[in-house]
Design an enzyme around this catalytic site. Structure first.
Site, PDB file in Angstrom:
ATOM      1  N   LYS A   1     -54.104  23.385-106.985  1.00 33.24           N
ATOM      2  CA  LYS A   1     -55.375  22.991-106.376  1.00 33.24           C
ATOM      3  C   LYS A   1     -55.990  21.776-107.052  1.00 33.24           C
ATOM      4  O   LYS A   1     -56.594  20.949-106.391  1.00 33.24           O
ATOM      5  CB  LYS A   1     -56.296  24.195-106.238  1.00 33.24           C
ATOM      6  CG  LYS A   1     -57.315  24.513-107.249  1.00 33.24           C
ATOM      7  CD  LYS A   1     -58.041  25.792-106.820  1.00 33.24           C
ATOM      8  CE  LYS A   1     -58.721  26.476-107.978  1.00 33.24           C
ATOM      9  NZ  LYS A   1     -59.878  25.767-108.481  1.00 33.24           N
ATOM     10  N   SER A   2     -55.784  21.626-108.351  1.00 32.05           N
ATOM     11  CA  SER A   2     -56.320  20.427-109.014  1.00 32.05           C
ATOM     12  C   SER A   2     -55.697  19.160-108.416  1.00 32.05           C
ATOM     13  O   SER A   2     -56.372  18.162-108.178  1.00 32.05           O
ATOM     14  CB  SER A   2     -56.023  20.466-110.517  1.00 32.05           C
ATOM     15  OG  SER A   2     -56.809  21.446-111.134  1.00 32.05           O
TER      16      SER A   2
ATOM     17  N   ARG B   1     -60.627  34.662-110.348  1.00 39.11           N
ATOM     18  CA  ARG B   1     -59.645  34.859-111.429  1.00 39.11           C
ATOM     19  C   ARG B   1     -59.846  36.213-112.117  1.00 39.11           C
ATOM     20  O   ARG B   1     -58.895  36.807-112.624  1.00 39.11           O
ATOM     21  CB  ARG B   1     -59.709  33.712-112.438  1.00 39.11           C
ATOM     22  CG  ARG B   1     -59.293  32.375-111.805  1.00 39.11           C
ATOM     23  CD  ARG B   1     -58.745  31.382-112.792  1.00 39.11           C
ATOM     24  NE  ARG B   1     -58.816  30.033-112.250  1.00 39.11           N
ATOM     25  CZ  ARG B   1     -57.880  29.457-111.490  1.00 39.11           C
ATOM     26  NH1 ARG B   1     -56.776  30.106-111.193  1.00 39.11           N
ATOM     27  NH2 ARG B   1     -58.044  28.227-111.043  1.00 39.11           N
TER      28      ARG B   1
ATOM     29  N   ARG C   1     -57.454  16.059-105.834  1.00 40.47           N
ATOM     30  CA  ARG C   1     -57.373  14.632-106.197  1.00 40.47           C
ATOM     31  C   ARG C   1     -56.597  13.827-105.162  1.00 40.47           C
ATOM     32  O   ARG C   1     -56.944  12.692-104.861  1.00 40.47           O
ATOM     33  CB  ARG C   1     -56.742  14.495-107.584  1.00 40.47           C
ATOM     34  CG  ARG C   1     -57.747  14.922-108.680  1.00 40.47           C
ATOM     35  CD  ARG C   1     -57.064  15.422-109.908  1.00 40.47           C
ATOM     36  NE  ARG C   1     -58.006  15.691-110.996  1.00 40.47           N
ATOM     37  CZ  ARG C   1     -58.609  16.872-111.196  1.00 40.47           C
ATOM     38  NH1 ARG C   1     -58.406  17.885-110.376  1.00 40.47           N
ATOM     39  NH2 ARG C   1     -59.426  17.025-112.221  1.00 40.47           N
TER      40      ARG C   1
ATOM     41  N   LYS D   1     -68.076  29.273-116.015  1.00 39.64           N
ATOM     42  CA  LYS D   1     -67.157  29.284-114.868  1.00 39.64           C
ATOM     43  C   LYS D   1     -67.780  30.067-113.703  1.00 39.64           C
ATOM     44  O   LYS D   1     -68.971  30.292-113.691  1.00 39.64           O
ATOM     45  CB  LYS D   1     -65.804  29.859-115.306  1.00 39.64           C
ATOM     46  CG  LYS D   1     -65.082  28.971-116.310  1.00 39.64           C
ATOM     47  CD  LYS D   1     -64.698  27.645-115.691  1.00 39.64           C
ATOM     48  CE  LYS D   1     -64.137  26.674-116.702  1.00 39.64           C
ATOM     49  NZ  LYS D   1     -63.967  25.321-116.142  1.00 39.64           N
TER      50      LYS D   1
ATOM     51  N   GLY E   1     -66.399  24.128-108.031  1.00 36.22           N
ATOM     52  CA  GLY E   1     -66.962  23.248-109.062  1.00 36.22           C
ATOM     53  C   GLY E   1     -66.239  21.911-109.086  1.00 36.22           C
ATOM     54  O   GLY E   1     -66.850  20.861-109.318  1.00 36.22           O
TER      55      GLY E   1
ATOM     56  N   ASP F   1     -58.127  28.015-117.485  1.00 38.61           N
ATOM     57  CA  ASP F   1     -58.041  28.922-116.330  1.00 38.61           C
ATOM     58  C   ASP F   1     -57.059  30.072-116.564  1.00 38.61           C
ATOM     59  O   ASP F   1     -57.013  31.018-115.771  1.00 38.61           O
ATOM     60  CB  ASP F   1     -57.628  28.145-115.074  1.00 38.61           C
ATOM     61  CG  ASP F   1     -58.738  27.198-114.626  1.00 38.61           C
ATOM     62  OD1 ASP F   1     -59.893  27.406-115.024  1.00 38.61           O
ATOM     63  OD2 ASP F   1     -58.426  26.249-113.882  1.00 38.61           O
TER      64      ASP F   1
HETATM   65  C1  S3P Z   1     -60.365  21.661-113.081  1.00 37.78           C
HETATM   66  C2  S3P Z   1     -60.809  21.631-114.357  1.00 37.78           C
HETATM   67  C3  S3P Z   1     -61.201  22.817-115.131  1.00 37.78           C
HETATM   68  C4  S3P Z   1     -60.772  24.109-114.446  1.00 37.78           C
HETATM   69  C5  S3P Z   1     -60.973  24.082-112.978  1.00 37.78           C
HETATM   70  C6  S3P Z   1     -60.220  22.930-112.351  1.00 37.78           C
HETATM   71  C7  S3P Z   1     -60.002  20.404-112.427  1.00 37.78           C
HETATM   72  O1  S3P Z   1     -62.591  22.781-115.317  1.00 37.78           O
HETATM   73  O2  S3P Z   1     -61.464  25.204-115.013  1.00 37.78           O
HETATM   74  O3  S3P Z   1     -60.513  25.288-112.394  1.00 37.78           O
HETATM   75  O4  S3P Z   1     -59.308  20.424-111.399  1.00 37.78           O
HETATM   76  O5  S3P Z   1     -60.394  19.343-112.940  1.00 37.78           O
HETATM   77  P1  S3P Z   1     -63.216  21.988-116.583  1.00 37.78           P
HETATM   78  O6  S3P Z   1     -62.242  20.970-116.964  1.00 37.78           O
HETATM   79  O7  S3P Z   1     -64.462  21.371-116.136  1.00 37.78           O
HETATM   80  O8  S3P Z   1     -63.404  23.057-117.619  1.00 37.78           O
END
Ligand code: S3P
Length: 461
Positions: free
Chosen positions: A27-28, A403, A32, A355, A102, A328
């Protein structure tokens, strides 16, 4: 959706074959790819296993980009995205709802700070309670952004787009979301913007911007980007995003608990995400990585797990720079700590309290309910493994944190009586098919799923 985890009736009859399971695309990377792809003039095709496999956080980014004028089409086996160009985003006609995501909210704060229009970001109750002020102040004070939060420092966030100026930015915490927001803002500022992190965090933004030809450098904890639209796209604009290692972490821990061999193919192996696998290896878990390939700067490959007696696993100690690299995966590791031997510790992890829920406190409470000895600290917790004793029957309180719902379901595999998990559909935020995959791994007699509604997409365009 109600899921019941049943105790093993006859462990000896367990099928010993290696099982192959399916993961959601990372998902990250998807967030992007959608955002950076939107800024190009190109059409991208993103193959997907199925729409129902996609994390709902990603749909929050899809809907946000659509409301900014980016054409995105969802098909059963792929997503098409038509980039609108570097200055092609349009003012949204309504508030942008980031739902539970987030990453969507924070990446958009950086992306929209340097546009020529205003936008308001909202979110669900959990996201609205999460800190946004530290990012808005950072962008305002360094790059000259004009972003305001609610009086409590959260959503709704109002972004008044304006011309940004380049700056050298020091992050107060190691956060990939904050780092990426600065880089997206820096992309829209004139000159060279640098961002320095106290510890390393996932680096997908840097890798993807680099793969797309942006002038970006990285080294010694600092990433630096030259503002402007110097995209030079890779020849091939179809990207089969690797499986999400943070979701894989839970299946790996479940397989360890169940004593099963497991094979996961085409999993993300970016070294800012693989600290979890290194910790498992230090604990004594037998893992092998193979068929490693690289595309757009991201490595992926096959992970194979060989079953081993969980009672032989060593405890782990996580602190300092490890934390951001496995932020995570900590709920999965906490479950493993509870099922192995010795006392494991997690420290310097205050960020876990910010979180989708306060994960330190909720992990501690649920572990105690399951009769696992645990101590809570301001910055983490310690967990005493009790592999020899089954978990006590207890109600599960995951606070709709995806999670945690997944973590507690795995822990429930160690209970001697059935454990019920209500509102289990919150897993869709990161791993919509988690319980189906757990059922394949553990067996239908161990995991029963009662759906109130069919497993359909429930987001609105
Ligand atoms: C993420 C960064 C993390 C992670 C989130 C995904 C991202 O948060 O906990 O699930 O995709 O950049 P932080 O880096 O702000 O802790």
């Amino acid at each position: 959706m109600r899921v019941t985890i049943h105790p093993a009736v006859n462990a000896a009859s367990d099928d010993a074959r290696e099982i192959t399971l399916e993961l959601p695309p990372d998902k990250s990377i998807l967030h992007r790819l959608l955002i950076i792809g939107s800024l190009t003039q190109t059409q991208f095709t993103i193959p997907i296993p199925s729409l129902s496999a996609i994390s709902h956080d990603v749909f929050a980014t899809v809907l946000a980009l659509e409301s900014l004028g980016v054409p995105i089409e969802l098909f059963p086996d792929h997503i098409d995205l038509q980039g609108v160009g570097f200055r092609g985003l349009r003012a949204p006609s309504h508030k942008i709802n980031c739902a539970n995501s987030g990453t969507t909210a924070r990446l958009l704060m950086g992306l929209l700070a340097g546009q020529s229009f205003n936008a308001t970001l909202t979110g669900d109750r959990s996201l609205s309670a999460r800190p946004m002020l530290r990012l808005s102040e950072l962008l305002n004070q360094t790059l000259g952004a004009n972003i305001s939060t609610s009086p409590a420092g959260g959503l709704p966030v109002e972004i008044c787009g304006r011309q940004l100026h380049a700056a050298n930015v020091e992050l107060p915490v190691a956060s990939a979301q904050m780092k990426s927001a600065v880089l997206f803002a820096g992309l829209h500022a004139e000159g060279l913007t640098s961002v320095t992190s106290p510890h390393p965090s996932r680096d997908h933004t840097e890798r993807m911007l680099g793969a797309f030809g942006c002038e970006i450098t990285e080294g010694s904890g600092t990433a630096a980007i030259v503002g402007g639209s110097n995209f030079k796209l890779p020849d091939e604009v179809e990207y089969n995003v690797p499986g999400d290692l943070s979701s894989a972490a839970f299946l790996i821990v479940a397989a360890i608990i169940l004593g099963k061999d497991l094979k996961l193919e085409h999993v993300l192996l970016n070294n800012s995400r693989t600290r979890f696998l290194e910790i498992l290896t230090l604990m004594g878990v037998e893992l092998a990585m193979s068929e490693i390939v690289e595309k757009w700067g991201e490595e992926s490959g096959t992970i194979q797990l060989r079953a081993k007696d969980i009672g032989e696993l060593q405890p782990f100690h996580i602190a300092s720079e490890d934390v951001a690299l496995l932020i995570d995966e900590i709920p999965a590791l906490a479950v493993l700590a509870a099922c192995s031997k010795g006392t494991s510790t997690i420290r310097d992890a205050e960020e876990l309290r910010n979180k989708e829920s306060d994960r330190i406190h909720r992990l501690h409470l649920q572990l105690k309910k399951f009769s696992v000895e645990s101590e809570e600290y301001a910055d983490g917790l310690s967990i005493v493994g009790n592999n020899d004793t089954p978990m006590l029957r207890a109600s599960v309180d995951h606070a709709d944190d995806h999670r945690l719902a997944i973590a507690f379901a795995i822990l429930a595999l160690k209970a001697s009586e059935p454990i019920v998990i209500d509102d289990a559909e919150c897993c869709k935020i990161s791993f919509p098919n988690f319980f189906d995959e757990l059922q394949k791994l553990a067996g239908a007699e161990r995991v029963t799923i009662e759906r109130d509604t069919p497993n359909e997409l429930d987001f609105e365009r």
